[in-house]
Design a protein around this motif. Structure first.
Motif, PDB file in Angstrom:
ATOM      1  N   PRO A 166       0.815  -1.223   0.000  1.00 13.05           N
ATOM      2  CA  PRO A 166       0.000   0.000   0.000  1.00 13.05           C
ATOM      3  C   PRO A 166       0.848   1.272   0.000  1.00 13.05           C
ATOM      4  CG  PRO A 166      -0.861  -1.602   1.564  1.00 13.05           C
ATOM      5  CD  PRO A 166       0.455  -2.136   1.100  1.00 13.05           C
ATOM      6  N   THR A 167       0.313   2.315  -0.599  1.00 15.48           N
ATOM      7  CA  THR A 167       1.002   3.608  -0.678  1.00 15.48           C
ATOM      8  C   THR A 167       1.372   4.109   0.713  1.00 15.48           C
ATOM      9  OG1 THR A 167      -0.195   4.188  -2.694  1.00 15.48           O
ATOM     10  CG2 THR A 167       0.777   5.995  -1.449  1.00 15.48           C
ATOM     11  N   LYS A 168       2.575   4.645   0.840  1.00 16.04           N
ATOM     12  CA  LYS A 168       2.996   5.237   2.111  1.00 16.04           C
ATOM     13  C   LYS A 168       3.859   6.454   1.835  1.00 16.04           C
ATOM     14  CE  LYS A 168       7.384   2.838   2.957  1.00 16.04           C
ATOM     15  NZ  LYS A 168       8.191   2.132   3.976  1.00 16.04           N
ATOM     16  N   ALA A 169       4.003   7.289   2.852  1.00 11.28           N
ATOM     17  CA  ALA A 169       4.876   8.451   2.740  1.00 11.28           C
ATOM     18  C   ALA A 169       6.326   8.014   2.868  1.00 11.28           C
ATOM     19  CB  ALA A 169       4.533   9.465   3.820  1.00 11.28           C
ATOM     20  N   PHE A 170       7.202   8.750   2.219  1.00 14.24           N
ATOM     21  CA  PHE A 170       8.635   8.533   2.358  1.00 14.24           C
ATOM     22  C   PHE A 170       9.167   9.596   3.306  1.00 14.24           C
ATOM     23  CE2 PHE A 170      12.991   9.636   0.837  1.00 14.24           C
ATOM     24  CZ  PHE A 170      13.613   8.466   1.254  1.00 14.24           C
ATOM     25  N   VAL A 171       9.870   9.154   4.357  1.00 13.96           N
ATOM     26  CA  VAL A 171      10.392  10.104   5.336  1.00 13.96           C
ATOM     27  C   VAL A 171      11.728   9.587   5.857  1.00 13.96           C
ATOM     28  CG1 VAL A 171       9.094   9.036   7.231  1.00 13.96           C
ATOM     29  CG2 VAL A 171       9.877  11.403   7.436  1.00 13.96           C
ATOM     30  N   GLN A 172      12.667  10.499   6.031  1.00 14.62           N
ATOM     31  CA  GLN A 172      13.951  10.203   6.647  1.00 14.62           C
ATOM     32  C   GLN A 172      14.158  11.178   7.802  1.00 14.62           C
ATOM     33  OE1 GLN A 172      16.128  10.709   2.845  1.00 14.62           O
ATOM     34  NE2 GLN A 172      17.091   8.747   3.301  1.00 14.62           N
ATOM     35  N   SER A 173      14.879  10.732   8.816  1.00 10.65           N
ATOM     36  CA  SER A 173      15.125  11.615   9.955  1.00 10.65           C
ATOM     37  C   SER A 173      16.065  12.742   9.552  1.00 10.65           C
ATOM     38  CB  SER A 173      15.733  10.818  11.116  1.00 10.65           C
ATOM     39  OG  SER A 173      17.088  10.514  10.849  1.00 10.65           O
ATOM     40  N   GLY A 174      15.996  13.829  10.285  1.00 12.87           N
ATOM     41  CA  GLY A 174      16.879  14.952  10.021  1.00 12.87           C
ATOM     42  C   GLY A 174      18.337  14.628  10.253  1.00 12.87           C
ATOM     43  N   ASP A 175      18.626  13.613  11.089  1.00 13.92           N
ATOM     44  CA  ASP A 175      20.005  13.198  11.319  1.00 13.92           C
ATOM     45  C   ASP A 175      20.599  12.559  10.075  1.00 13.92           C
ATOM     46  OD1 ASP A 175      19.836  14.068  13.931  1.00 13.92           O
ATOM     47  OD2 ASP A 175      19.260  12.098  14.704  1.00 13.92           O
ATOM     48  N   VAL A 180      10.595  15.281   6.869  1.00 17.21           N
ATOM     49  CA  VAL A 180       9.483  15.751   6.040  1.00 17.21           C
ATOM     50  C   VAL A 180       8.805  14.537   5.413  1.00 17.21           C
ATOM     51  CG1 VAL A 180       8.824  17.099   4.011  1.00 17.21           C
ATOM     52  CG2 VAL A 180      10.653  17.920   5.518  1.00 17.21           C
ATOM     53  N   GLU A 181       7.514  14.375   5.668  1.00 18.34           N
ATOM     54  CA  GLU A 181       6.772  13.278   5.040  1.00 18.34           C
ATOM     55  C   GLU A 181       6.493  13.651   3.590  1.00 18.34           C
ATOM     56  OE1 GLU A 181       3.315  11.977   7.062  1.00 18.34           O
ATOM     57  OE2 GLU A 181       4.426  11.052   8.704  1.00 18.34           O
ATOM     58  N   ARG A 182       7.074  12.890   2.691  1.00 19.98           N
ATOM     59  CA  ARG A 182       6.915  13.176   1.269  1.00 19.98           C
ATOM     60  C   ARG A 182       6.088  12.063   0.621  1.00 19.98           C
ATOM     61  NH1 ARG A 182      12.957  13.608  -0.484  1.00 19.98           N
ATOM     62  NH2 ARG A 182      13.407  12.683   1.556  1.00 19.98           N
ATOM     63  N   ILE A 183       5.054  12.454  -0.081  1.00 22.26           N
ATOM     64  CA  ILE A 183       4.194  11.489  -0.774  1.00 22.26           C
ATOM     65  C   ILE A 183       4.328  11.718  -2.268  1.00 22.26           C
ATOM     66  CG2 ILE A 183       1.844  10.660  -1.126  1.00 22.26           C
ATOM     67  CD1 ILE A 183       1.207  11.506   1.717  1.00 22.26           C
ATOM     68  N   TYR A 184       4.796  10.698  -2.962  1.00 23.71           N
ATOM     69  CA  TYR A 184       4.998  10.771  -4.409  1.00 23.71           C
ATOM     70  C   TYR A 184       4.018   9.836  -5.108  1.00 23.71           C
ATOM     71  CZ  TYR A 184       9.498  12.854  -3.112  1.00 23.71           C
ATOM     72  OH  TYR A 184      10.480  13.655  -2.589  1.00 23.71           O
ATOM     73  N   PRO A 185       3.701  10.106  -6.373  1.00 23.04           N
ATOM     74  CA  PRO A 185       2.861   9.174  -7.133  1.00 23.04           C
ATOM     75  C   PRO A 185       3.529   7.808  -7.241  1.00 23.04           C
ATOM     76  CG  PRO A 185       3.081  11.281  -8.277  1.00 23.04           C
ATOM     77  CD  PRO A 185       4.063  11.307  -7.150  1.00 23.04           C
ATOM     78  N   GLU A 186       2.695   6.780  -7.316  1.00 30.41           N
ATOM     79  CA  GLU A 186       3.206   5.414  -7.445  1.00 30.41           C
ATOM     80  C   GLU A 186       3.879   5.200  -8.806  1.00 30.41           C
ATOM     81  OE1 GLU A 186       2.959   2.554  -5.469  1.00 30.41           O
ATOM     82  OE2 GLU A 186       2.082   3.626  -3.753  1.00 30.41           O
ATOM     83  N   ILE A 187       4.843   4.301  -8.837  1.00 31.57           N
ATOM     84  CA  ILE A 187       5.415   3.865 -10.107  1.00 31.57           C
ATOM     85  C   ILE A 187       4.317   3.147 -10.884  1.00 31.57           C
ATOM     86  CG2 ILE A 187       7.184   2.441 -11.197  1.00 31.57           C
ATOM     87  CD1 ILE A 187       8.863   2.810  -8.661  1.00 31.57           C
ATOM     88  N   GLU A 188       4.206   3.435 -12.152  1.00 36.10           N
ATOM     89  CA  GLU A 188       3.082   2.960 -12.951  1.00 36.10           C
ATOM     90  C   GLU A 188       3.106   1.450 -13.139  1.00 36.10           C
ATOM     91  OE1 GLU A 188       2.102   6.561 -15.948  1.00 36.10           O
ATOM     92  OE2 GLU A 188       4.153   5.799 -16.077  1.00 36.10           O
ATOM     93  N   ASP A 189       1.900   0.857 -13.208  1.00 40.54           N
ATOM     94  CA  ASP A 189       1.777  -0.587 -13.402  1.00 40.54           C
ATOM     95  C   ASP A 189       2.456  -1.047 -14.687  1.00 40.54           C
ATOM     96  OD1 ASP A 189       0.342  -0.866 -11.055  1.00 40.54           O
ATOM     97  OD2 ASP A 189      -1.623  -0.843 -12.040  1.00 40.54           O
TER      98      ASP A 189
END
Length: 209
Positions: free
Chosen positions: A58-67, A75-84
């Motif tokens: 399932p779609t999820k946000a991409f986030v990395q810690s500031g460290d 920053v929670e980043r939500i990108y479009p899914e890679i196409e089928d």
């Protein structure tokens, strides 16, 4: 002789047929509203491979810690899914299964995939890795460069420490890749500069697990 059962690093090459299959899909990558959205176009999905079968999660946000990411960490980043049309190809599935096998990713681990185009211009360098020398906070990572067009620079570099000179610095192209232990090594990329006014870019998949 130093012996270790721990995966460290491997260089490789996708087939010419795989590159030809995957390259056209980068033309449909959208910009985003994030700090790098104007020059790093991206789609993002994650998958699991169990008993040789690739399943989209399932779609999820991409986030990395500031460290880890000093450029846009926490920053929670939500990108479009890679196409089928991309993920259902043998080329894409073989790329992920090869990464899983080389890096020793288990069936219960997910594989995150960034499909990215970095756009260059001839007025100033475009930072391919604005984080600088960094780790991504995973066990394993792969950078698969699919195509370079009308650019100079953009060498992928691998370091033994954050403050060390790279022991690998290579202009990856046409399906060349590096798979590395993200807990043992650091990586970076040099800036890109356009050699023509139009169609100046580097296309790559970045895989993490």
């Amino acid at each position: 002789m130093i012996q270790s059962d721990e995966f460290l690093l491997e260089l490789g090459q996708l087939t010419e047929q795989s590159v030809m299959c995957l390259a056209p899909s980068f033309k449909a990558l959208p910009p985003s509203d994030y700090l790098d959205g104007a020059y790093r176009l991206r789609r993002f999905s994650h998958f699991r491979i169990q008993q040789g079968v690739l399943t989209r999660l399932p779609t999820k946000a991409f986030v990395q810690s500031g460290d880890i990411n000093t450029f846009q960490g926490s920053v929670e980043r939500i990108y479009p899914e890679i196409e089928d049309d991309v993920t259902e190809t043998a080329a894409f599935q073989n790329m992920l299964m090869g990464f899983k096998a080389k890096a020793g990713v288990s069936d219960d681990q997910s594989i995150e995939v960034h499909q990215m185009r970095i756009i260059a211009n001839n007025d100033a360098l475009t930072e391919a890795a604005p984080e600088g020398v960094h780790q991504d906070g995973f066990k394993s990572l792969a950078v698969v460069v699919i195509e370079r067009s009308n650019i100079k620079g953009g060498e992928i570099q691998v370091h033994t420490a954050k403050d060390s000179a790279p022991f690998i610095s290579h202009t990856f192209d046409n399906g060349e890749f590096v798979v590395l232990n993200d807990q043992r090594f650091w990586h970076s990329a040099t800036g890109l500069e356009a050699t023509q006014d139009e169609d100046a870019y580097m296309d790559a998949f970045v895989l993490t697990a």
